[in-house]
Design a protein around this motif. Structure first.
Motif, PDB file in Angstrom:
ATOM      1  N   GLU A  15       0.851  -1.188   0.000  1.00 33.55           N
ATOM      2  CA  GLU A  15       0.000   0.000   0.000  1.00 33.55           C
ATOM      3  C   GLU A  15       0.895   1.249   0.000  1.00 33.55           C
ATOM      4  O   GLU A  15       2.049   1.199   0.409  1.00 33.55           O
ATOM      5  CB  GLU A  15      -0.914  -0.014   1.232  1.00 33.55           C
ATOM      6  N   PRO A  16       0.361   2.415  -0.470  1.00 37.89           N
ATOM      7  CA  PRO A  16      -1.006   2.611  -0.925  1.00 37.89           C
ATOM      8  C   PRO A  16      -1.158   2.309  -2.402  1.00 37.89           C
ATOM      9  O   PRO A  16      -0.182   2.425  -3.167  1.00 37.89           O
ATOM     10  CB  PRO A  16      -1.240   4.104  -0.645  1.00 37.89           C
ATOM     11  N   PRO A  17      -2.364   1.977  -2.873  1.00 29.64           N
ATOM     12  CA  PRO A  17      -2.558   1.648  -4.282  1.00 29.64           C
ATOM     13  C   PRO A  17      -2.374   2.837  -5.216  1.00 29.64           C
ATOM     14  O   PRO A  17      -2.125   2.660  -6.401  1.00 29.64           O
ATOM     15  CB  PRO A  17      -4.003   1.122  -4.317  1.00 29.64           C
ATOM     16  N   SER A  18      -2.530   4.067  -4.692  1.00 28.78           N
ATOM     17  CA  SER A  18      -2.362   5.243  -5.545  1.00 28.78           C
ATOM     18  C   SER A  18      -0.919   5.404  -6.003  1.00 28.78           C
ATOM     19  O   SER A  18      -0.646   6.017  -7.031  1.00 28.78           O
ATOM     20  CB  SER A  18      -2.806   6.502  -4.796  1.00 28.78           C
ATOM     21  N   CYS A  19       0.008   4.864  -5.236  1.00 31.80           N
ATOM     22  CA  CYS A  19       1.425   4.888  -5.607  1.00 31.80           C
ATOM     23  C   CYS A  19       1.947   3.464  -5.481  1.00 31.80           C
ATOM     24  O   CYS A  19       2.497   3.084  -4.442  1.00 31.80           O
ATOM     25  CB  CYS A  19       2.200   5.839  -4.701  1.00 31.80           C
ATOM     26  N   PRO A  20       1.777   2.640  -6.517  1.00 30.36           N
ATOM     27  CA  PRO A  20       2.075   1.205  -6.399  1.00 30.36           C
ATOM     28  C   PRO A  20       3.536   0.940  -6.079  1.00 30.36           C
ATOM     29  O   PRO A  20       4.440   1.572  -6.619  1.00 30.36           O
ATOM     30  CB  PRO A  20       1.699   0.655  -7.776  1.00 30.36           C
ATOM     31  N   MET A  21       3.748  -0.016  -5.179  1.00 31.05           N
ATOM     32  CA  MET A  21       5.080  -0.500  -4.827  1.00 31.05           C
ATOM     33  C   MET A  21       5.032  -2.024  -4.758  1.00 31.05           C
ATOM     34  O   MET A  21       4.028  -2.596  -4.333  1.00 31.05           O
ATOM     35  CB  MET A  21       5.546   0.086  -3.487  1.00 31.05           C
ATOM     36  N   PHE A  22       6.106  -2.660  -5.196  1.00 28.61           N
ATOM     37  CA  PHE A  22       6.127  -4.115  -5.257  1.00 28.61           C
ATOM     38  C   PHE A  22       7.427  -4.638  -4.661  1.00 28.61           C
ATOM     39  O   PHE A  22       8.464  -3.969  -4.696  1.00 28.61           O
ATOM     40  CB  PHE A  22       5.978  -4.600  -6.695  1.00 28.61           C
ATOM     41  N   ILE A  23       7.339  -5.860  -4.147  1.00 33.58           N
ATOM     42  CA  ILE A  23       8.511  -6.589  -3.675  1.00 33.58           C
ATOM     43  C   ILE A  23       8.528  -7.939  -4.384  1.00 33.58           C
ATOM     44  O   ILE A  23       7.512  -8.648  -4.387  1.00 33.58           O
ATOM     45  CB  ILE A  23       8.462  -6.808  -2.148  1.00 33.58           C
ATOM     46  N   PRO A  24       9.638  -8.297  -5.045  1.00 33.51           N
ATOM     47  CA  PRO A  24       9.692  -9.618  -5.688  1.00 33.51           C
ATOM     48  C   PRO A  24       9.527 -10.729  -4.667  1.00 33.51           C
ATOM     49  O   PRO A  24      10.043 -10.638  -3.539  1.00 33.51           O
ATOM     50  CB  PRO A  24      11.086  -9.644  -6.329  1.00 33.51           C
ATOM     51  N   LYS A  47       7.286  -2.281 -10.962  1.00 35.09           N
ATOM     52  CA  LYS A  47       7.803  -3.650 -11.006  1.00 35.09           C
ATOM     53  C   LYS A  47       9.240  -3.686 -11.521  1.00 35.09           C
ATOM     54  O   LYS A  47      10.072  -4.467 -11.031  1.00 35.09           O
ATOM     55  CB  LYS A  47       6.895  -4.516 -11.871  1.00 35.09           C
ATOM     56  N   ILE A  48       9.540  -2.846 -12.501  1.00 30.87           N
ATOM     57  CA  ILE A  48      10.914  -2.783 -13.005  1.00 30.87           C
ATOM     58  C   ILE A  48      11.854  -2.298 -11.913  1.00 30.87           C
ATOM     59  O   ILE A  48      12.936  -2.856 -11.701  1.00 30.87           O
ATOM     60  CB  ILE A  48      10.976  -1.860 -14.246  1.00 30.87           C
ATOM     61  N   GLN A  49      11.450  -1.256 -11.202  1.00 30.13           N
ATOM     62  CA  GLN A  49      12.285  -0.755 -10.116  1.00 30.13           C
ATOM     63  C   GLN A  49      12.466  -1.800  -9.009  1.00 30.13           C
ATOM     64  O   GLN A  49      13.519  -1.858  -8.370  1.00 30.13           O
ATOM     65  CB  GLN A  49      11.664   0.516  -9.544  1.00 30.13           C
ATOM     66  N   ALA A  50      11.447  -2.657  -8.816  1.00 34.32           N
ATOM     67  CA  ALA A  50      11.534  -3.681  -7.774  1.00 34.32           C
ATOM     68  C   ALA A  50      12.607  -4.717  -8.095  1.00 34.32           C
ATOM     69  O   ALA A  50      13.390  -5.104  -7.217  1.00 34.32           O
ATOM     70  CB  ALA A  50      10.177  -4.361  -7.590  1.00 34.32           C
ATOM     71  N   VAL A  51      12.670  -5.174  -9.348  1.00 34.01           N
ATOM     72  CA  VAL A  51      13.667  -6.203  -9.690  1.00 34.01           C
ATOM     73  C   VAL A  51      15.065  -5.611  -9.840  1.00 34.01           C
ATOM     74  O   VAL A  51      16.067  -6.319  -9.691  1.00 34.01           O
ATOM     75  CB  VAL A  51      13.272  -6.959 -10.976  1.00 34.01           C
TER      76      VAL A  51
END
Length: 403
Positions: free
Chosen positions: A267-276, A309-313
């Motif tokens: 969270e938050p969905p307005s600024c998506p963040m991901f972890i592989p 997602k690119i920034q996460a990997v």
């Protein structure tokens, strides 16, 4: 970009060029005492090429490649000033950037300068004073940005090794080394009507399959497939799908998104963040670089999610920021010329008459200029695999191989 191109019309550029020529040349019958109208060169001293209609001069410039325009600027005082007109090169940038088939972190134009007022005084050619410093003429060098990014002028910008590395690479070549491994992922391998991965598996004339290892070099994922580039270099590509094939097929037919099993969202969905996920983290730590296959068909793609997602990997937590990222900006099929001429909706689409997201726009959408890693966007067609070898060649060079 489309709106800027329409605003900066040919007529506006021609008017600017005409005002400049009217200020530079004068007839001997004119009163030289008029300081406000005191040009520098009598029209009788001008060459035939200098005095042909301005719209014809502009047409000549639009038909020449950038290197020939620069040569034309060496022919006379008039053409030297004319071919350095910032308004002219801004027009060329807006006109040609959507048609560039590739762009990278070295040749990407600084697009923030294109948002400046096209009618501001610092862009007016007729305001130039012969001999003044060119840095004061325009705050943004459109000519330099165009020449840097144009595919025909990129040879001198290509990645090259320092001289001492030539000896190092020769000694390294005498030692056995493992083939570079790349993680390939992205919506372009799942959403398109033509599977690029399937085509790649059956295209020995493009990238012959060298081996399909049965062992598992990366726990839970596998070792990918080895290909041979240019009958010389081997590379291993590990394809990461967001879900299984049945779910991907249903999602493609029903036009809905699937639950991505490669990442965990935050969270938050307005600024998506991901972890592989843990298995993907192992892949990120083991590979030499990344291949992201983007869906370049008009109206497709979610820039915020894809960029996150690119920034996460590529996070420094998983490896060096020197590892390259190749973005294959992929469409299913190349549009036929006849289709482009008859498809009125396609001609008026923001992505232009090519029927795909331009490479420069794709780099913006994925926020690639913000990455510390070297990157490249290459237009690719899944059906023919055109453009793929150009991207692989760049990827291998930035992985340290001598191509």
């Amino acid at each position: 970009m489309e709106a800027q191109t329409e605003a900066l019309s040919e007529s506006l550029v021609i008017r600017s060029l005409k005002r400049f020529r009217d200020r530079l040349f004068y007839n001997t019958c004119q009163l030289e005492s008029d300081s406000n109208q005191s040009p520098k060169i009598p029209v009788e001293d001008a060459s035939l090429l200098d005095i042909i209609p301005v719209d014809v001069q502009f047409l000549i410039l639009t038909l020449l490649p950038p290197e020939d325009i620069c040569r034309l600027g060496a022919t006379s005082r008039y053409w030297r000033a004319l071919v350095r007109d910032p308004l002219l090169w801004k027009y060329f940038l807006l006109r040609d950037m959507p048609h560039w088939s590739s762009i990278d972190h070295v040749t990407m134009p600084k697009l923030e300068g294109l948002a400046s007022d096209i009618c501001s005084n610092d862009l007016q050619l007729e305001e130039r004073v012969e001999g003044e410093e060119q840095d004061n003429v325009s705050k943004y060098d459109y000519m330099a940005e165009y020449i840097k990014g144009h595919p025909a002028c990129r040879q001198k910008w290509q990645f090259s090794r320092p001289p001492y590395e030539v000896v190092t690479s020769f000694l390294t070549s005498l030692l056995p080394s493992s083939e570079p491994r790349y993680a390939m992922f992205g919506p372009g391998i799942e959403q398109l009507d033509v599977s690029m991965v399937t085509r790649l598996m059956h295209a020995p004339d493009v990238l012959p399959v060298a081996a399909i290892p049965s062992g598992r070099q990366i726990n839970g994922i596998g070792s990918g497939i080895s290909f041979t580039y240019n009958h010389q270099h081997k590379l291993n590509i590990l394809t990461l799908y967001s879900t299984n094939r049945a779910e991907r097929d249903r999602a493609r037919v029903g036009q809905y998104s699937v639950n991505d099993k490669l990442f965990t969202s935050e969270e938050p969905p307005s600024c998506p963040m991901f972890i592989p996920n843990p298995q993907v983290q192992e892949v990120c730590q083991a590979v030499s670089g990344f291949i992201y296959v983007a869906n370049a068909e008009p109206g497709k793609g979610d820039g915020q999610v894809e960029a996150a997602k690119i920034q996460a990997v590529l996070s420094p937590a998983w490896g060096s920021t020197a590892r390259p990222l190749l973005v294959l900006s992929c469409v299913s099929r190349e549009r036929l010329k006849e289709d482009l001429e008859t498809d009125a909706a396609l001609r008026t689409a923001p992505t232009g008459a090519r029927g795909r997201t331009p490479s420069v726009e794709m780099a913006q959408r994925l926020r690639l200029p913000q990455l510390p890693n070297p990157w490249m966007v290459q237009d690719t067609v899944a059906e023919s695999l055109s453009g793929l070898l150009d991207g692989i060649s760049w990827l291998l060079r930035y992985s340290g191989l001598r191509i």
